[in-house]
Design a protein around this motif. Structure first.
Motif, PDB file in Angstrom:
ATOM      1  N   LEU A 107       0.851  -1.189   0.000  1.00  0.00           N
ATOM      2  CA  LEU A 107       0.000   0.000   0.000  1.00  0.00           C
ATOM      3  C   LEU A 107       0.889   1.242   0.000  1.00  0.00           C
ATOM      4  N   PRO A 108       0.840   2.066  -1.030  1.00  0.00           N
ATOM      5  CA  PRO A 108       1.762   3.201  -1.109  1.00  0.00           C
ATOM      6  C   PRO A 108       1.459   4.317  -0.121  1.00  0.00           C
ATOM      7  N   ASP A 109       0.189   4.468   0.281  1.00  0.00           N
ATOM      8  CA  ASP A 109      -0.193   5.578   1.148  1.00  0.00           C
ATOM      9  C   ASP A 109      -0.068   5.155   2.611  1.00  0.00           C
ATOM     10  N   PRO A 110       0.742   5.845   3.414  1.00  0.00           N
ATOM     11  CA  PRO A 110       0.891   5.458   4.820  1.00  0.00           C
ATOM     12  C   PRO A 110      -0.418   5.534   5.595  1.00  0.00           C
ATOM     13  N   ARG A 111      -1.341   6.392   5.162  1.00  0.00           N
ATOM     14  CA  ARG A 111      -2.640   6.468   5.834  1.00  0.00           C
ATOM     15  C   ARG A 111      -3.420   5.173   5.636  1.00  0.00           C
ATOM     16  N   ASP A 112      -3.320   4.597   4.449  1.00  0.00           N
ATOM     17  CA  ASP A 112      -3.989   3.320   4.210  1.00  0.00           C
ATOM     18  C   ASP A 112      -3.340   2.194   5.001  1.00  0.00           C
ATOM     19  N   ARG A 113      -2.012   2.224   5.112  1.00  0.00           N
ATOM     20  CA  ARG A 113      -1.332   1.204   5.913  1.00  0.00           C
ATOM     21  C   ARG A 113      -1.790   1.277   7.365  1.00  0.00           C
ATOM     22  N   ALA A 114      -1.893   2.500   7.894  1.00  0.00           N
ATOM     23  CA  ALA A 114      -2.345   2.664   9.275  1.00  0.00           C
ATOM     24  C   ALA A 114      -3.792   2.205   9.431  1.00  0.00           C
ATOM     25  N   LEU A 115      -4.627   2.482   8.428  1.00  0.00           N
ATOM     26  CA  LEU A 115      -6.025   2.076   8.485  1.00  0.00           C
ATOM     27  C   LEU A 115      -6.165   0.558   8.483  1.00  0.00           C
ATOM     28  N   VAL A 116      -5.442  -0.106   7.605  1.00  0.00           N
ATOM     29  CA  VAL A 116      -5.508  -1.567   7.534  1.00  0.00           C
ATOM     30  C   VAL A 116      -5.087  -2.180   8.860  1.00  0.00           C
ATOM     31  N   GLU A 117      -4.001  -1.692   9.411  1.00  0.00           N
ATOM     32  CA  GLU A 117      -3.515  -2.235  10.678  1.00  0.00           C
ATOM     33  C   GLU A 117      -4.550  -2.027  11.776  1.00  0.00           C
ATOM     34  N   ALA A 118      -5.133  -0.826  11.836  1.00  0.00           N
ATOM     35  CA  ALA A 118      -6.125  -0.542  12.869  1.00  0.00           C
ATOM     36  C   ALA A 118      -7.356  -1.424  12.715  1.00  0.00           C
ATOM     37  N   ILE A 119      -7.818  -1.614  11.488  1.00  0.00           N
ATOM     38  CA  ILE A 119      -8.990  -2.455  11.252  1.00  0.00           C
ATOM     39  C   ILE A 119      -8.723  -3.883  11.694  1.00  0.00           C
ATOM     40  N   CYS A 120      -7.574  -4.422  11.333  1.00  0.00           N
ATOM     41  CA  CYS A 120      -7.280  -5.818  11.651  1.00  0.00           C
ATOM     42  C   CYS A 120      -7.208  -6.046  13.164  1.00  0.00           C
ATOM     43  N   PHE A 121      -6.526  -5.174  13.870  1.00  0.00           N
ATOM     44  CA  PHE A 121      -6.443  -5.338  15.309  1.00  0.00           C
ATOM     45  C   PHE A 121      -7.817  -5.201  15.950  1.00  0.00           C
ATOM     46  N   ALA A 122      -8.579  -4.196  15.532  1.00  0.00           N
ATOM     47  CA  ALA A 122      -9.894  -3.990  16.126  1.00  0.00           C
ATOM     48  C   ALA A 122     -10.825  -5.154  15.828  1.00  0.00           C
ATOM     49  N   ALA A 123     -10.772  -5.673  14.610  1.00  0.00           N
ATOM     50  CA  ALA A 123     -11.657  -6.772  14.233  1.00  0.00           C
ATOM     51  C   ALA A 123     -11.386  -8.015  15.069  1.00  0.00           C
ATOM     52  N   LEU A 124     -10.109  -8.317  15.336  1.00  0.00           N
ATOM     53  CA  LEU A 124      -9.796  -9.492  16.136  1.00  0.00           C
ATOM     54  C   LEU A 124     -10.215  -9.313  17.589  1.00  0.00           C
ATOM     55  N   ARG A 125     -10.192  -8.078  18.059  1.00  0.00           N
ATOM     56  CA  ARG A 125     -10.604  -7.830  19.442  1.00  0.00           C
ATOM     57  C   ARG A 125     -12.111  -7.930  19.629  1.00  0.00           C
ATOM     58  N   ILE A 126     -12.900  -7.730  18.568  1.00  0.00           N
ATOM     59  CA  ILE A 126     -14.359  -7.758  18.717  1.00  0.00           C
ATOM     60  C   ILE A 126     -14.979  -8.954  18.011  1.00  0.00           C
ATOM     61  N   ARG A 127     -14.190  -9.956  17.667  1.00  0.00           N
ATOM     62  CA  ARG A 127     -14.771 -11.034  16.855  1.00  0.00           C
ATOM     63  C   ARG A 127     -15.848 -11.805  17.609  1.00  0.00           C
ATOM     64  N   HIS A 128     -15.782 -11.853  18.955  1.00  0.00           N
ATOM     65  CA  HIS A 128     -16.853 -12.504  19.700  1.00  0.00           C
ATOM     66  C   HIS A 128     -18.171 -11.749  19.538  1.00  0.00           C
ATOM     67  N   ARG A 129     -18.109 -10.437  19.517  1.00  0.00           N
ATOM     68  CA  ARG A 129     -19.314  -9.629  19.329  1.00  0.00           C
ATOM     69  C   ARG A 129     -19.788  -9.688  17.881  1.00  0.00           C
ATOM     70  N   ALA A 130     -18.823  -9.682  16.955  1.00  0.00           N
ATOM     71  CA  ALA A 130     -19.190  -9.757  15.538  1.00  0.00           C
ATOM     72  C   ALA A 130     -19.854 -11.085  15.211  1.00  0.00           C
TER      73      ALA A 130
END
Length: 442
Positions: free
Chosen positions: A41-64
């Motif tokens: 991903l060339p844009d650092p903002r997208d890299r930060a977004l992907v990382e944030a989404i992945c961590f958050a998704a794993l933390r809420i997978r029981h609720r999801a």
């Protein structure tokens, strides 16, 4: 420009869904998945977004998963595993990340189309809109912990289970280690303030600054020049456990990625340091870190198995040995939430054997009067207090040196910090000293 921004947002969601699919359904580690995906991903903002989404998704997978069970008539089949991953990414954007709902919904629905799931775009839209309207069901984060690990917690830490679970569920703050060869902690804190970044200087951590939340390294002044590193406070305290004379000969037996060895060299560039790692690729990262931080010009790096001393040791004893042993990583679940998905009880049995073999193999390489730091990022007694006690029982010329409260609560011959205590990762410390002439040093 708007079209480009939208396309980039969709690409980031697709990447996040693919990483999550690998972690959730194919046994891949989150660290490895992000390591491959983010550089594309060339844009650092997208890299930060992907990382944030992945961590958050794993933390809420029981609720999801509770939401999916309640909101769709039948469980998603295996062929729809990528769809489940995308839905978790979508839910995470709404809660806990709190991204603007319209943008999150639109980009995630378009990501479904980009993933060849146009026929399921309406389903994605409907489920995300319900999540926006009703919120995800509440859940118990303990449900994410496998039963064998919950049993270990109840056995090892009966009065701290809830605190461990809560500390592991929270997002870790950003700990920085200021390179004292390049400047002072107070000076770097001022540079952060000048850049609009607030940081505190926590007591008991000589080189550390603490920033709430996550922060991409690209935003840290002088990171590329080696002025600062990202390293948790628990890991930084390892350097405090080894009181080394100038020019001491030191072994870091499981060195990659090199943060603890670099910290020792930042404090004393005269150390004669040997860094080992069994994986040549990981060892190269040690060299890269040393180069960025302007340390280790005289260090020796070996791609070798620490247990097989005949393959790398030159026969000169070490004044100190650091054994940051392979472990279950149960103390850093807030940084590696996929540990709860992938760790098995049989893994623990194998790790305990590896740790014991490393201790036994490295001890003869230590000079009389020298010290060996045995540390892990585990919270399990079998890897920590029990492992250290067993080593003392079979090693007549070893004694455990006392460690103060700064390293956590008493745990056998060492100290244990639990996840979240002092805003740090879970970590275990023991310091062994080798007796002079096979007699205990008192």
């Amino acid at each position: 420009m708007a079209g480009t921004s939208q396309a980039t947002g969709v690409a980031a969601r697709v990447v996040a869904a693919n990483v999550l699919d690998g972690v959730l359904h194919h046994g891949r580690s989150l660290k490895a998945g992000l390591g491959v995906a983010l550089p594309a991903l060339p844009d650092p903002r997208d890299r930060a977004l992907v990382e944030a989404i992945c961590f958050a998704a794993l933390r809420i997978r029981h609720r999801a998963d509770a939401a999916l069970a309640a909101w769709i008539p039948s469980p998603l089949p295996k062929r729809d595993a990528p769809l489940r991953a995308l839905l978790l990414a979508g839910f995470a954007q709404l809660d806990p990340l709190g991204l603007p709902a319209h943008a999150a919904l639109a980009a995630t629905v378009d990501a479904a189309r980009a993933m060849g799931r146009a026929h399921q775009a309406k389903l994605v839209n409907a489920l995300l809109r319900r999540a926006q309207r009703d919120g995800l069901p509440e859940g118990d984060w303990r449900d994410l912990w496998p039963s064998w690990l919950r049993g270990r917690l109840r056995s090892d830490w009966p009065d701290a289970v809830d605190a461990i679970v809560a500390g592991s569920a929270n997002q870790a703050p950003t700990w920085l280690r200021v390179n004292r060869l390049r400047g002072t902690r107070d000076g770097y804190r001022q540079r952060l303030l000048d850049a609009g970044i607030a940081a505190t200087a926590p007591g008991g951590f000589e080189d550390a600054l603490l920033i709430e939340g996550s922060l991409p390294v690209a935003q840290l002044p002088g990171f590329g020049e080696g002025d600062v590193s990202v390293q948790d406070g628990s890991a930084q305290q390892v350097a405090d456990t080894l009181a080394l004379p100038a020019g001491a000969r030191v072994l870091d037996a499981c060195a990659a990625p090199g943060g603890k060895a670099a910290h020792l060299l930042e404090r004393d560039p005269t150390l004669r340091l040997v860094a080992l790692d069994v994986d040549p690729a990981r060892l190269r990262k040690v060299g890269d870190n040393f180069a960025r931080l302007h340390v280790g010009a005289q260090a020796t790096l070996h791609a070798a198995d620490a247990v097989d001393a005949d393959g790398w040791w030159d026969g000169e004893p070490f004044d100190a040995i650091l054994l940051d042993a392979p472990c279950s990583a149960t103390g850093i679940i807030r940084r590696q939430p996929d540990v709860l998905l992938h760790r098995r009880e049989r893994d623990l049995d194998a790790l305990v054997l590896v740790q014991a073999s490393l201790l036994d193999a490295l001890w003869p390489l230590l000079r009389p009067g020298g010290t060996l730091a045995y540390v892990t990022c585990s919270i399990l007694d079998a890897e920590n207090a029990a492992q250290a006690s067993a080593f003392l029982a079979r090693t007549p010329d070893a004694e455990a040196l006392p460690l103060g409260e700064a390293y956590g609560r008493p745990a056998g011959p060492g100290r244990q910090r639990l996840p979240g205590e002092q805003a740090c990762d879970g970590f275990f410390y023991t310091i062994f000293r080798r007796g002079v002439d096979d007699a205990r040093v008192t």
